[in-house]
Design a protein around this motif. Structure first.
Motif, PDB file in Angstrom:
ATOM      1  N   LEU A   1       0.816  -1.210   0.000  1.00 25.40           N
ATOM      2  CA  LEU A   1       0.000   0.000   0.000  1.00 25.40           C
ATOM      3  C   LEU A   1       0.853   1.265   0.000  1.00 25.40           C
ATOM      4  CD1 LEU A   1      -2.832  -1.063   2.454  1.00 25.40           C
ATOM      5  CD2 LEU A   1      -3.188  -0.183   0.139  1.00 25.40           C
ATOM      6  N   THR A   2       1.809   1.346   0.896  1.00 21.13           N
ATOM      7  CA  THR A   2       2.623   2.559   0.975  1.00 21.13           C
ATOM      8  C   THR A   2       3.550   2.682  -0.222  1.00 21.13           C
ATOM      9  OG1 THR A   2       4.235   1.421   2.388  1.00 21.13           O
ATOM     10  CG2 THR A   2       2.512   2.696   3.488  1.00 21.13           C
ATOM     11  N   GLY A   3       3.999   1.549  -0.768  1.00 15.59           N
ATOM     12  CA  GLY A   3       4.821   1.609  -1.963  1.00 15.59           C
ATOM     13  C   GLY A   3       4.073   2.187  -3.144  1.00 15.59           C
ATOM     14  N   LEU A   4       2.789   1.859  -3.250  1.00 16.39           N
ATOM     15  CA  LEU A   4       1.967   2.340  -4.358  1.00 16.39           C
ATOM     16  C   LEU A   4       1.415   3.737  -4.111  1.00 16.39           C
ATOM     17  CD1 LEU A   4      -0.082  -0.903  -5.113  1.00 16.39           C
ATOM     18  CD2 LEU A   4       1.685   0.107  -6.581  1.00 16.39           C
ATOM     19  N   PHE A   5       0.994   4.016  -2.874  1.00 18.23           N
ATOM     20  CA  PHE A   5       0.206   5.222  -2.616  1.00 18.23           C
ATOM     21  C   PHE A   5       0.810   6.176  -1.593  1.00 18.23           C
ATOM     22  CE2 PHE A   5      -2.849   1.777  -3.756  1.00 18.23           C
ATOM     23  CZ  PHE A   5      -3.252   2.300  -4.975  1.00 18.23           C
ATOM     24  N   GLY A   6       1.916   5.813  -0.973  1.00 22.09           N
ATOM     25  CA  GLY A   6       2.567   6.719  -0.038  1.00 22.09           C
ATOM     26  C   GLY A   6       1.967   6.699   1.353  1.00 22.09           C
ATOM     27  N   ARG A   7       2.142   7.799   2.057  1.00 19.29           N
ATOM     28  CA  ARG A   7       1.754   7.898   3.468  1.00 19.29           C
ATOM     29  C   ARG A   7       0.246   8.064   3.613  1.00 19.29           C
ATOM     30  NH1 ARG A   7       5.166  11.043   4.585  1.00 19.29           N
ATOM     31  NH2 ARG A   7       6.547   9.938   6.033  1.00 19.29           N
ATOM     32  N   PRO A   8      -0.396   7.226   4.434  1.00 18.20           N
ATOM     33  CA  PRO A   8      -1.832   7.400   4.681  1.00 18.20           C
ATOM     34  C   PRO A   8      -2.100   8.572   5.607  1.00 18.20           C
ATOM     35  CG  PRO A   8      -0.976   5.633   6.031  1.00 18.20           C
ATOM     36  CD  PRO A   8       0.164   6.075   5.159  1.00 18.20           C
ATOM     37  N   GLN A   9      -3.351   9.080   5.546  1.00 24.51           N
ATOM     38  CA  GLN A   9      -3.734  10.181   6.427  1.00 24.51           C
ATOM     39  C   GLN A   9      -4.192   9.696   7.796  1.00 24.51           C
ATOM     40  OE1 GLN A   9      -6.710  12.352   4.154  1.00 24.51           O
ATOM     41  NE2 GLN A   9      -5.204  13.875   3.534  1.00 24.51           N
ATOM     42  N   GLU A  10      -4.899   8.566   7.813  1.00 24.07           N
ATOM     43  CA  GLU A  10      -5.417   8.020   9.061  1.00 24.07           C
ATOM     44  C   GLU A  10      -5.114   6.530   9.123  1.00 24.07           C
ATOM     45  OE1 GLU A  10      -6.735   9.737  11.465  1.00 24.07           O
ATOM     46  OE2 GLU A  10      -6.914  11.673  10.399  1.00 24.07           O
ATOM     47  N   ILE A  11      -4.871   6.047  10.344  1.00 28.83           N
ATOM     48  CA  ILE A  11      -4.516   4.641  10.552  1.00 28.83           C
ATOM     49  C   ILE A  11      -5.297   4.121  11.750  1.00 28.83           C
ATOM     50  CG2 ILE A  11      -2.639   3.030  11.105  1.00 28.83           C
ATOM     51  CD1 ILE A  11      -0.684   5.160   9.998  1.00 28.83           C
ATOM     52  N   HIS A  12      -5.920   2.958  11.584  1.00 30.62           N
ATOM     53  CA  HIS A  12      -6.603   2.333  12.719  1.00 30.62           C
ATOM     54  C   HIS A  12      -6.541   0.815  12.566  1.00 30.62           C
ATOM     55  CE1 HIS A  12      -9.272   1.844  16.100  1.00 30.62           C
ATOM     56  NE2 HIS A  12      -9.940   0.952  15.396  1.00 30.62           N
ATOM     57  N   TYR A  13      -6.331   0.133  13.690  1.00 33.01           N
ATOM     58  CA  TYR A  13      -6.182  -1.330  13.696  1.00 33.01           C
ATOM     59  C   TYR A  13      -7.244  -1.958  14.595  1.00 33.01           C
ATOM     60  CZ  TYR A  13      -3.544  -5.776  13.658  1.00 33.01           C
ATOM     61  OH  TYR A  13      -3.139  -7.076  13.479  1.00 33.01           O
ATOM     62  N   SER A  14      -8.054  -2.839  14.021  1.00 32.94           N
ATOM     63  CA  SER A  14      -8.993  -3.676  14.786  1.00 32.94           C
ATOM     64  C   SER A  14      -8.460  -5.097  14.750  1.00 32.94           C
ATOM     65  CB  SER A  14     -10.394  -3.620  14.166  1.00 32.94           C
ATOM     66  OG  SER A  14     -10.879  -2.300  14.132  1.00 32.94           O
ATOM     67  N   TYR A  15      -8.401  -5.764  15.911  1.00 34.43           N
ATOM     68  CA  TYR A  15      -7.658  -7.017  15.938  1.00 34.43           C
ATOM     69  C   TYR A  15      -8.186  -7.953  17.019  1.00 34.43           C
ATOM     70  CZ  TYR A  15      -5.435  -4.238  19.618  1.00 34.43           C
ATOM     71  OH  TYR A  15      -5.208  -3.438  20.719  1.00 34.43           O
ATOM     72  N   ASN A  16      -7.919  -9.229  16.812  1.00 33.81           N
ATOM     73  CA  ASN A  16      -8.159 -10.253  17.832  1.00 33.81           C
ATOM     74  C   ASN A  16      -6.914 -10.343  18.706  1.00 33.81           C
ATOM     75  OD1 ASN A  16     -10.779 -11.168  16.926  1.00 33.81           O
ATOM     76  ND2 ASN A  16      -9.729 -12.062  15.159  1.00 33.81           N
ATOM     77  N   PHE A  17      -7.101 -10.185  20.010  1.00 32.67           N
ATOM     78  CA  PHE A  17      -5.984 -10.120  20.952  1.00 32.67           C
ATOM     79  C   PHE A  17      -6.074 -11.335  21.876  1.00 32.67           C
ATOM     80  CE2 PHE A  17      -3.602  -8.124  24.549  1.00 32.67           C
ATOM     81  CZ  PHE A  17      -2.471  -7.747  23.838  1.00 32.67           C
TER      82      PHE A  17
END
Length: 327
Positions: free
Chosen positions: A189-205
């Motif tokens: 993703l970053t290689g194609l489109f660069g730095r994202p504006q927002e980042i959020h992670y939903s995960y099983n912990f």
């Protein structure tokens, strides 16, 4: 390139399965812990490796070696890379590069000061199909949604369920779905489109580690989901799409292997499949060539990319720490 291999795990076996096809790479030595000596000798004999070391400092004194390939658990990358650079060796580090930005800056400074090459081994960035995907994004109109999924039931998951925590499931060792599998999606993703504006992670912990999760990266004009799971039984083929208002691109394998891609527009389908080479072939062919030609501009470009990926990982790990401050 006269190479010293650091480690003897699964990724090293993969590496050794094709490396003889790159004639400019000579396998000088392999290093591992003393209890792995039998495996080290097996790898040595099978792959015509000149020497075996069980003391890293002794390997560093070997003047025949000019480059190290560090394929150890994630939390050991920095320590071994730094020692290698200080000993005058070029370093290729398996993904994920390092664990903190401070570690990154330290290694980058040493490599610059000592005029040594430093790379992250990340297969999708060096595949010829990466550039083709980048070109195709101009043919699908405005990108609106990107969905990437690299899920694979870990061979260590059964032991994890019984309470035996190996590095792949130890967050303090850099384990978990984010850094083991989702890192490929982040690189793409970053290689194609660069730095994202927002980042959020939903995960099983589970047992203090993310065993699977969905990483949302928001860009100015589109949303992307990067999915990865080490605790799910998933199909071998990937389900990866870059969707625009005039067409879409599909990647037909997990994002560590982008050898089969297709472009779908209103009037045509274009399919591109790389022939036969192991997914890691292209990165090591590139490393050998760039080190031989001392292409510092290329190295700095790729270090900049690795730094961006680390920024994303750092943001996500900060969120996870906030979610679980007692862990």
């Amino acid at each position: 390139m006269k190479l010293g291999i650091i480690g003897s795990g699964n990724v090293v076996s993969e590496f050794l399965s094709f490396i003889d096809e790159i004639k400019s790479i000579e396998l000088v030595a392999i290093y591992g812990r003393k209890h792995s000596i039998d495996k080290l000798h097996q790898l040595q004999n099978k792959n015509n490796i000149k020497k075996v070391y069980t003391e890293f400092d002794q390997l560093l004194l070997d003047e025949e070696i000019d480059t190290l390939y560090v394929a150890l658990p994630n939390n050991l990358h920095f320590e071994f890379a730094k020692k290698g650079l200080l000993a005058g060796k070029n370093v290729i580090l398996e993904k994920p590069f390092v664990q903190t930005m401070e570690e990154f800056m330290d290694l980058q400074k040493i490599s610059k000061d000592k005029h040594l090459h430093l790379y992250e081994a990340i297969s999708n960035q060096y595949s010829p199909n990466f550039n083709k995907i980048a070109q195709w994004t101009n043919q699908i109109g405005d990108v609106r949604i990107v969905s990437l999924n690299y899920s694979q039931l870990s061979s260590r998951y059964a032991k994890f369920q019984t309470g035996k925590i190996l590095p792949a499931f130890d967050f303090k060792s850099g384990g978990g779905a984010l850094q083991d599998l989702n890192v490929y999606n982040i690189h793409l993703l970053t290689g194609l489109f660069g730095r994202p504006q927002e980042i959020h992670y939903s995960y099983n912990f589970v047992k203090n580690v993310d065993t699977s999760g969905i990483l949302t990266l928001e860009y100015p004009n589109f949303i992307s989901n990067a999915i990865a799971g080490k605790d799910v039984f998933s199909i071998e083929n990937g389900m990866n799409f870059i969707e625009g208002d005039k067409g879409y691109i599909s990647i037909d394998k997990p994002t560590n292997d982008i050898s089969t891609i297709s472009l779908h527009t209103e009037n045509s389908i274009d399919i591109l499949k790389l022939s036969g080479q192991h997914r890691m072939f292209y990165e090591f062919e590139t490393f050998a060539n760039k080190i031989a030609s001392n292409d510092w501009d290329f190295m700095n470009k790729m270090l900049g990319h690795s730094k961006l990926v680390l920024e994303v990982l750092t943001t996500v790990k900060r969120q996870m720490k906030s979610d679980h401050p007692d862990k």
